[in-house]
Design an enzyme around this catalytic site. Structure first.
Site, PDB file in Angstrom:
ATOM      1  N   CYS A   1      -3.922   6.196   0.637  1.00  0.00           N
ATOM      2  CA  CYS A   1      -3.451   4.920   0.103  1.00  0.00           C
ATOM      3  C   CYS A   1      -3.195   4.940  -1.405  1.00  0.00           C
ATOM      4  CB  CYS A   1      -4.458   3.819   0.434  1.00  0.00           C
ATOM      5  SG  CYS A   1      -4.680   3.587   2.219  1.00  0.00           S
TER       6      CYS A   1
ATOM      7  N   CYS B   1       0.031   4.274   1.801  1.00  0.00           N
ATOM      8  CA  CYS B   1      -0.271   5.274   2.842  1.00  0.00           C
ATOM      9  C   CYS B   1       0.893   5.568   3.792  1.00  0.00           C
ATOM     10  CB  CYS B   1      -1.515   4.882   3.625  1.00  0.00           C
ATOM     11  SG  CYS B   1      -1.531   3.184   4.200  1.00  0.00           S
TER      12      CYS B   1
ATOM     13  N   GLU C   1     -16.903  -7.506  -3.754  1.00  0.00           N
ATOM     14  CA  GLU C   1     -15.447  -7.279  -3.738  1.00  0.00           C
ATOM     15  C   GLU C   1     -14.682  -8.609  -3.845  1.00  0.00           C
ATOM     16  OE1 GLU C   1     -13.517  -4.788  -3.854  1.00  0.00           O
ATOM     17  OE2 GLU C   1     -14.681  -3.020  -3.317  1.00  0.00           O
TER      18      GLU C   1
ATOM     19  N   LYS D   1     -12.069  -4.759   3.021  1.00  0.00           N
ATOM     20  CA  LYS D   1     -11.459  -3.948   4.066  1.00  0.00           C
ATOM     21  C   LYS D   1     -12.358  -2.747   4.318  1.00  0.00           C
ATOM     22  CE  LYS D   1      -7.311  -1.329   5.163  1.00  0.00           C
ATOM     23  NZ  LYS D   1      -5.942  -1.010   4.754  1.00  0.00           N
TER      24      LYS D   1
ATOM     25  N   CYS E   1       0.859  -1.182   0.000  1.00  0.00           N
ATOM     26  CA  CYS E   1       0.000   0.000   0.000  1.00  0.00           C
ATOM     27  C   CYS E   1       0.897   1.234   0.000  1.00  0.00           C
ATOM     28  CB  CYS E   1      -0.920   0.015   1.223  1.00  0.00           C
ATOM     29  SG  CYS E   1      -2.348   1.110   0.974  1.00  0.00           S
TER      30      CYS E   1
ATOM     31  N   ARG F   1      -2.238   3.402  12.980  1.00  0.00           N
ATOM     32  CA  ARG F   1      -1.758   4.635  12.330  1.00  0.00           C
ATOM     33  C   ARG F   1      -0.691   5.321  13.194  1.00  0.00           C
ATOM     34  NH1 ARG F   1      -7.635   6.191   9.585  1.00  0.00           N
ATOM     35  NH2 ARG F   1      -7.754   4.240   8.412  1.00  0.00           N
TER      36      ARG F   1
ATOM     37  N   ARG G   1     -10.643   7.671   4.715  1.00  0.00           N
ATOM     38  CA  ARG G   1     -10.466   6.661   3.674  1.00  0.00           C
ATOM     39  C   ARG G   1     -11.797   6.114   3.135  1.00  0.00           C
ATOM     40  NH1 ARG G   1      -5.108   6.484   4.459  1.00  0.00           N
ATOM     41  NH2 ARG G   1      -4.154   5.575   6.328  1.00  0.00           N
TER      42      ARG G   1
ATOM     43  N   SER H   1      -5.328  -3.517  14.977  1.00  0.00           N
ATOM     44  CA  SER H   1      -4.678  -2.824  16.086  1.00  0.00           C
ATOM     45  C   SER H   1      -5.641  -2.421  17.206  1.00  0.00           C
ATOM     46  CB  SER H   1      -3.949  -1.590  15.544  1.00  0.00           C
ATOM     47  OG  SER H   1      -4.844  -0.745  14.843  1.00  0.00           O
TER      48      SER H   1
ATOM     49  N   TYR I   1      -1.545  -9.290  16.415  1.00  0.00           N
ATOM     50  CA  TYR I   1      -0.432  -8.826  17.248  1.00  0.00           C
ATOM     51  C   TYR I   1      -0.272  -9.710  18.477  1.00  0.00           C
ATOM     52  CZ  TYR I   1      -1.271  -4.942  14.124  1.00  0.00           C
ATOM     53  OH  TYR I   1      -1.451  -4.194  12.981  1.00  0.00           O
TER      54      TYR I   1
ATOM     55  N   LYS J   1     -11.176  -7.585   7.012  1.00  0.00           N
ATOM     56  CA  LYS J   1     -10.548  -6.691   7.964  1.00  0.00           C
ATOM     57  C   LYS J   1     -11.450  -5.516   8.297  1.00  0.00           C
ATOM     58  CE  LYS J   1      -6.569  -3.802   8.272  1.00  0.00           C
ATOM     59  NZ  LYS J   1      -5.628  -3.059   7.538  1.00  0.00           N
TER      60      LYS J   1
HETATM   61  C1  PBG Z   1      -2.732   0.300   5.237  1.00  0.00           C
HETATM   62  C2  PBG Z   1      -3.132  -0.590   6.328  1.00  0.00           C
HETATM   63  C3  PBG Z   1      -3.853  -0.273   7.487  1.00  0.00           C
HETATM   64  C4  PBG Z   1      -3.904  -1.434   8.256  1.00  0.00           C
HETATM   65  C5  PBG Z   1      -3.244  -2.423   7.537  1.00  0.00           C
HETATM   66  N1  PBG Z   1      -2.788  -1.887   6.337  1.00  0.00           N
HETATM   67  C6  PBG Z   1      -4.385   1.008   7.997  1.00  0.00           C
HETATM   68  C7  PBG Z   1      -5.374   1.776   7.264  1.00  0.00           C
HETATM   69  O1  PBG Z   1      -6.001   1.338   6.295  1.00  0.00           O
HETATM   70  O2  PBG Z   1      -5.528   2.928   7.674  1.00  0.00           O
HETATM   71  C8  PBG Z   1      -4.548  -1.554   9.600  1.00  0.00           C
HETATM   72  C9  PBG Z   1      -4.012  -2.624  10.473  1.00  0.00           C
HETATM   73  C10 PBG Z   1      -4.385  -2.509  11.900  1.00  0.00           C
HETATM   74  O3  PBG Z   1      -5.156  -1.648  12.314  1.00  0.00           O
HETATM   75  O4  PBG Z   1      -3.867  -3.329  12.649  1.00  0.00           O
HETATM   76  N2  PBG Z   1      -3.560   0.359   4.140  1.00  0.00           N
HETATM   77 ZN    ZN Z   2      -3.032   2.142   2.800  1.00  0.00          ZN
END
Ligand code: PBG
Ligand code: ZN
Length: 327
Positions: A129, A121, A236, A198, A119, A208, A220, A277, A316, A251
């Protein structure tokens, strides 16, 4: 009917319960996320994610060995570059941070499966992104120009030693673009794990911080999915399969278990759930306060993902879970 039927008969002892258990988490199901930063000897804890660190490449290598020794088959790499720009140079440059980390890990622990998050970002100055019209503050990422950058990124990651490419930006056509790019560069055998469904989620907040990648303006929601939708997830998924995805990711995981289930029912590809996260940080915060039993809560949650149909879990908690599974 009762009293003939008594389901409690099969719950009477530990061994009996083991015999009729329908789902189990194993270490083979786990994928551990790692954050690579430039420098040496750096291990900086992420404030909102106790136990998660930004690591320099030397430390990533040590961590990768530990992960592999715990029996975890795979890591996913994210990168925090020295410099961010509008072209996301740090994402696709052959000397990028993820490329360096992938090469070093591949050399030190060749059998560990390296997934590269693909990605932009973390590498764009604006934190979105994809590619934006210069001066556009709406956050409306330009889809097709972004595909070219993603293609370059994926090829460069594969060249550096990534075993699996995981595009996460929710651009239309990104699986096809990356598949074409990989094939043209001779990486026909490199699988794509698509972040297929996602959602635009508040649960990414702590990530982030970890990846230093919040969007500088806007959000986003013009590319990630609306949390209210589920039919759209199936659309999707269908498109990504048609474009050549080898595995699919949902996700976040916890608030989207219905999606995990529906996707698993709808396809025969391996399904991965990303225990993101914010899900991690909430458990950690409660555990650090002594409000919950961390081990039990984590294992119950991971088992729930398996029951929902996930074949793989990005989490994690992976190292802790692997240790608990050993005992
Ligand atoms: C980037 C990305 C993100 C996550 C994984 N890849 C963040 C986002 O889309 O802002 C999130 C992972 C997490 O929160 O653990 N595209
Ligand atoms: Zn991204």
């Amino acid at each position: 009917m009762f009293p003939i039927n008594r389901p409690r008969r099969l719950r009477q002892t530990t061994q009996l319960r083991r015999m009729v258990r329908e789902n189990t988490v194993t270490t083979s199901d786990l994928i551990y996320p790692l954050f690579a930063v430039p420098g040496e000897g750096i291990a900086k804890e992420v404030k909102s994610m106790p136990g998660v660190y930004q690591l320099s490449v030397d430390k990533i290598v040590a961590e990768a060995k530990e992960v592999y020794d715990l029996g975890i088959p795979s890591i996913i790499l994210f990168g925090i570059p020295d410099n961010k720009d509008v072209e996301a140079t740090g994402a696709w440059h052959d000397c990028g941070i993820v490329q360096k980390a992938a090469t070093a890990v591949k050399e030190a622990v060749p059998e560990l499966v390296i997934i590269a998050d693909t990605c932009l970002c973390e590498y764009t100055s604006h934190g979105h992104c994809g590619y934006l019209e210069v001066g556009d503050l709406s956050g409306r990422v330009l889809n097709d120009p972004t595909l070219e950058l993603l293609k370059k990124t994926a090829v460069s990651q594969a060249k550096a030693g990534a075993d699996i490419i995981a595009p996460s930006g929710m651009m239309d056509g990104f699986v096809q673009a990356i598949r074409t790019g990989l094939d043209e560069a001779g990486f026909q055998d490199t699988p794509i794990l698509s972040y297929a469904a996602k959602y635009a989620s508040a649960y990414y907040g702590p990530f982030r911080d970890a990846a230093e990648s919040p969007p500088q303006f806007g959000d986003r929601s013009t590319y990630q999915m609306d949390p209210a939708n589920s039919q759209e997830a199936l659309k999707e998924i269908e498109l990504d399969i048609a474009e050549g995805a080898d595995m699919l990711m949902i996700k976040p995981a916890l608030a989207y278990m219905d999606i995990i289930w529906r996707v698993k029912e709808a396809t025969n590809l391996p399904v991965a759930a990303y225990n993101v996260s914010g899900e991690y940080s909430m458990v950690k915060a409660a555990a650090l306060n002594g409000w919950i039993d961390e081990q039990k809560v984590v294992m119950e949650t991971l088992t729930g993902f398996k029951r929902s149909g996930a074949d793989l879990i990005l989490t994690y908690h992976a190292k802790d879970a692997a240790r608990w599974l050993q005992d």
